[in-house]
Design a protein around this motif. Structure first.
Motif, PDB file in Angstrom:
ATOM      1  N   CYS A 343       0.829  -1.200   0.000  1.00 25.02           N
ATOM      2  CA  CYS A 343       0.000   0.000   0.000  1.00 25.02           C
ATOM      3  C   CYS A 343       0.872   1.262   0.000  1.00 25.02           C
ATOM      4  O   CYS A 343       2.040   1.229   0.393  1.00 25.02           O
ATOM      5  CB  CYS A 343      -0.910   0.021   1.221  1.00 25.02           C
ATOM      6  N   LYS A 344       0.289   2.385  -0.422  1.00 30.40           N
ATOM      7  CA  LYS A 344       0.923   3.690  -0.318  1.00 30.40           C
ATOM      8  C   LYS A 344       0.157   4.515   0.709  1.00 30.40           C
ATOM      9  O   LYS A 344      -1.051   4.741   0.552  1.00 30.40           O
ATOM     10  CB  LYS A 344       0.919   4.410  -1.662  1.00 30.40           C
ATOM     11  N   ILE A 345       0.830   4.957   1.753  1.00 31.39           N
ATOM     12  CA  ILE A 345       0.213   5.784   2.787  1.00 31.39           C
ATOM     13  C   ILE A 345       1.051   7.061   2.850  1.00 31.39           C
ATOM     14  O   ILE A 345       2.148   7.081   3.415  1.00 31.39           O
ATOM     15  CB  ILE A 345       0.193   5.057   4.142  1.00 31.39           C
ATOM     16  N   ILE A 346       0.544   8.130   2.245  1.00 30.29           N
ATOM     17  CA  ILE A 346       1.346   9.343   2.067  1.00 30.29           C
ATOM     18  C   ILE A 346       0.551  10.603   2.390  1.00 30.29           C
ATOM     19  O   ILE A 346      -0.673  10.652   2.228  1.00 30.29           O
ATOM     20  CB  ILE A 346       1.887   9.437   0.632  1.00 30.29           C
ATOM     21  N   ASN A 347       1.258  11.607   2.871  1.00 35.27           N
ATOM     22  CA  ASN A 347       0.719  12.959   3.049  1.00 35.27           C
ATOM     23  C   ASN A 347      -0.538  12.995   3.905  1.00 35.27           C
ATOM     24  O   ASN A 347      -1.475  13.737   3.630  1.00 35.27           O
ATOM     25  CB  ASN A 347       0.443  13.597   1.686  1.00 35.27           C
ATOM     26  N   ASN A 348      -0.572  12.199   4.969  1.00 36.80           N
ATOM     27  CA  ASN A 348      -1.674  12.243   5.927  1.00 36.80           C
ATOM     28  C   ASN A 348      -1.202  13.036   7.139  1.00 36.80           C
ATOM     29  O   ASN A 348      -0.132  12.775   7.687  1.00 36.80           O
ATOM     30  CB  ASN A 348      -2.076  10.831   6.341  1.00 36.80           C
ATOM     31  N   LEU A 349      -1.998  14.011   7.581  1.00 37.33           N
ATOM     32  CA  LEU A 349      -1.580  14.927   8.638  1.00 37.33           C
ATOM     33  C   LEU A 349      -2.520  14.878   9.832  1.00 37.33           C
ATOM     34  O   LEU A 349      -3.703  14.552   9.706  1.00 37.33           O
ATOM     35  CB  LEU A 349      -1.519  16.362   8.105  1.00 37.33           C
ATOM     36  N   PHE A 350      -1.968  15.232  10.988  1.00 37.41           N
ATOM     37  CA  PHE A 350      -2.755  15.375  12.216  1.00 37.41           C
ATOM     38  C   PHE A 350      -2.703  16.832  12.648  1.00 37.41           C
ATOM     39  O   PHE A 350      -1.634  17.422  12.733  1.00 37.41           O
ATOM     40  CB  PHE A 350      -2.176  14.480  13.314  1.00 37.41           C
ATOM     41  N   TYR A 351      -3.871  17.432  12.914  1.00 38.50           N
ATOM     42  CA  TYR A 351      -3.953  18.824  13.296  1.00 38.50           C
ATOM     43  C   TYR A 351      -4.384  18.959  14.753  1.00 38.50           C
ATOM     44  O   TYR A 351      -5.323  18.305  15.198  1.00 38.50           O
ATOM     45  CB  TYR A 351      -4.959  19.589  12.421  1.00 38.50           C
ATOM     46  N   LEU A 352      -3.672  19.835  15.469  1.00 37.39           N
ATOM     47  CA  LEU A 352      -4.021  20.126  16.864  1.00 37.39           C
ATOM     48  C   LEU A 352      -4.407  21.588  16.955  1.00 37.39           C
ATOM     49  O   LEU A 352      -3.572  22.490  16.855  1.00 37.39           O
ATOM     50  CB  LEU A 352      -2.829  19.833  17.784  1.00 37.39           C
ATOM     51  N   MET A 353      -5.730  21.842  17.072  1.00 39.66           N
ATOM     52  CA  MET A 353      -6.270  23.201  17.202  1.00 39.66           C
ATOM     53  C   MET A 353      -5.729  24.123  16.109  1.00 39.66           C
ATOM     54  O   MET A 353      -5.276  25.244  16.355  1.00 39.66           O
ATOM     55  CB  MET A 353      -5.968  23.763  18.588  1.00 39.66           C
ATOM     56  N   GLY A 354      -5.674  23.584  14.881  1.00 39.82           N
ATOM     57  CA  GLY A 354      -5.307  24.419  13.745  1.00 39.82           C
ATOM     58  C   GLY A 354      -3.845  24.377  13.402  1.00 39.82           C
ATOM     59  O   GLY A 354      -3.447  24.909  12.373  1.00 39.82           O
ATOM     60  N   SER A 355      -3.005  23.736  14.213  1.00 38.28           N
ATOM     61  CA  SER A 355      -1.579  23.648  13.917  1.00 38.28           C
ATOM     62  C   SER A 355      -1.224  22.207  13.581  1.00 38.28           C
ATOM     63  O   SER A 355      -1.590  21.301  14.302  1.00 38.28           O
ATOM     64  CB  SER A 355      -0.741  24.105  15.117  1.00 38.28           C
ATOM     65  N   SER A 356      -0.496  22.006  12.505  1.00 43.43           N
ATOM     66  CA  SER A 356      -0.148  20.646  12.105  1.00 43.43           C
ATOM     67  C   SER A 356       1.067  20.175  12.856  1.00 43.43           C
ATOM     68  O   SER A 356       1.937  20.958  13.241  1.00 43.43           O
ATOM     69  CB  SER A 356       0.119  20.591  10.609  1.00 43.43           C
ATOM     70  N   SER A 357       1.132  18.848  13.102  1.00 41.31           N
ATOM     71  CA  SER A 357       2.288  18.278  13.775  1.00 41.31           C
ATOM     72  C   SER A 357       2.544  16.883  13.239  1.00 41.31           C
ATOM     73  O   SER A 357       1.688  16.292  12.628  1.00 41.31           O
ATOM     74  CB  SER A 357       2.043  18.219  15.286  1.00 41.31           C
TER      75      SER A 357
END
Length: 357
Positions: A343-357
């Motif tokens: 599989c390809k798992i790419i460019n997935n982000l987690f946001y905390l109150m509007g800021s990405s980490s």
């Protein structure tokens, strides 16, 4: 004595009632066409129909061209399906004057109007061929297969227009606008849902709810825009699974806000096989959970296998109160396992109150 034949006088006598119904429902009937006309650069209008539908197209074609100022043509379905070149700026409109739930549904000329009516009249092993257009959701029956993407002249499955990750214009799709559910009765038989665009928007919690007897095999489908942006904290789900489900060559996209694209919830044994699928631009691609502990044994576990799938551009959010509704791109909780193969798992982000980490 046989059933009385419908005469021309019968047709004329009921024309007024039918015409008034069309006039009263004109906004609903023409809503999709008007949206396309207003939001897309169109330089050609093509009507596709056969039999009496083709005759009705010929009688209205010049009126449409005069009112719209756009070149307008009529075409038979067999000519349309065999075209080598399609105009990307054309508006293709498929015309059918048939469709009545009192029909027997054994041919296109005696087609039923709703998918549910067709399902209710069939038994396990039978299939429903569904033409392009918009249809309300339905309750599936074990072993009764649903295939979309037909133009209304085909007699075999291989003749239909294939749906590849939804890459067909809106007027070439078999679109479902409310939830597909499964019956709580019957037996656990594999049931195909194939060639549908399921776009339930914000009014339903699920696009597909498999909580029931049929074992869904979802193939060549496109699930889009499920999710409620108006109710804070209201969890929406693209596909809900609590037993067994196989999904292949299907795209799940734009399931937004507090929405899980796929949720597997094992109250007993549950399994999910995802093959050659795309899960993109959602809040949470896959969430698998089992509240039962491992002490319950293998009868209370889940099994998930992902093979040759693309999971990309998904965005998980933490809400203002600090509660994480949507966890990581792939979340597994409780007793079970997930296998990820090629599989390809790419460019997935987690946001905390509007800021990405």
């Amino acid at each position: 004595m046989g059933e009385r034949m419908t005469t021309m006088l019968d047709v004329i006598s009921r024309s007024k009632e039918k015409m008034n119904l069309i006039i009263d429902s004109r906004k609903q009937i023409f809503n999709d066409v008007l949206n396309l006309y207003q939001n897309k650069k169109i330089d050609e209008i093509v009507f596709i129909g056969s039999g009496s539908s083709y005759s009705s197209v010929l009688s209205t074609m010049l009126i449409v061209e005069k009112l719209s100022g756009i070149k307008t043509y009529a075409m038979l379905p067999n000519l349309f399906i065999n075209k080598e070149v399609y105009n990307n700026n054309a508006l293709y409109i498929f015309v059918s004057q048939t469709g009545n739930d009192s029909n027997n549904g054994t041919s296109w000329s005696t087609a039923k109007r709703t998918i549910q009516s067709a399902i209710d009249s069939l038994q396990a092993g039978d299939s429903v061929f569904v033409s392009v257009g918009n249809f309300v959701g339905f309750t599936a029956k074990s072993g009764v297969h649903i295939y979309g993407g037909f133009l209304g002249f085909e007699t075999h499955l291989y003749q239909r227009q294939p749906l590849h990750f939804g890459y067909l214009s809106n007027n070439q799709r078999t679109a479902i606008t409310s939830t597909i559910t499964s019956s709580s009765t019957g037996s656990s038989i594999y049931t195909n849902i194939d060639g549908l665009v399921i776009d339930v928007n914000t009014s339903n919690k699920y696009a597909i709810n498999t909580e029931g007897k049929p074992i869904f095999c979802i193939n060549n489908c496109y699930i889009s825009k499920n999710g409620n942006t108006t109710i804070s904290g209201s969890l929406q789900i693209g596909i809900y699974i609590n037993s067994q489900c196989n999904i292949s060559k299907t795209k799940i996209a734009n399931c937004c806000y507090y929405c899980q694209a796929i949720r597997l919830e094992a109250n007993g044994y549950a399994s999910l096989n995802l093959t050659d699928c795309q899960i993109v631009d959602n809040r949470l691609p896959l969430y698998a959970t089992n509240e039962k502990s491992s002490s319950y044994g293998d009868n209370y576990r889940y099994r998930v296998v992902l093979e040759r799938c693309l999971i990309a551009n998904n965005r998980a959010y933490l809400n203002e109160s600090g509660t994480l509704y949507l966890n990581a791109p792939i979340t597994a909780k409780g007793h079970g396992y997930i296998s990820i193969l090629n599989c390809k798992i790419i460019n997935n982000l987690f946001y905390l109150m509007g800021s990405s980490s």
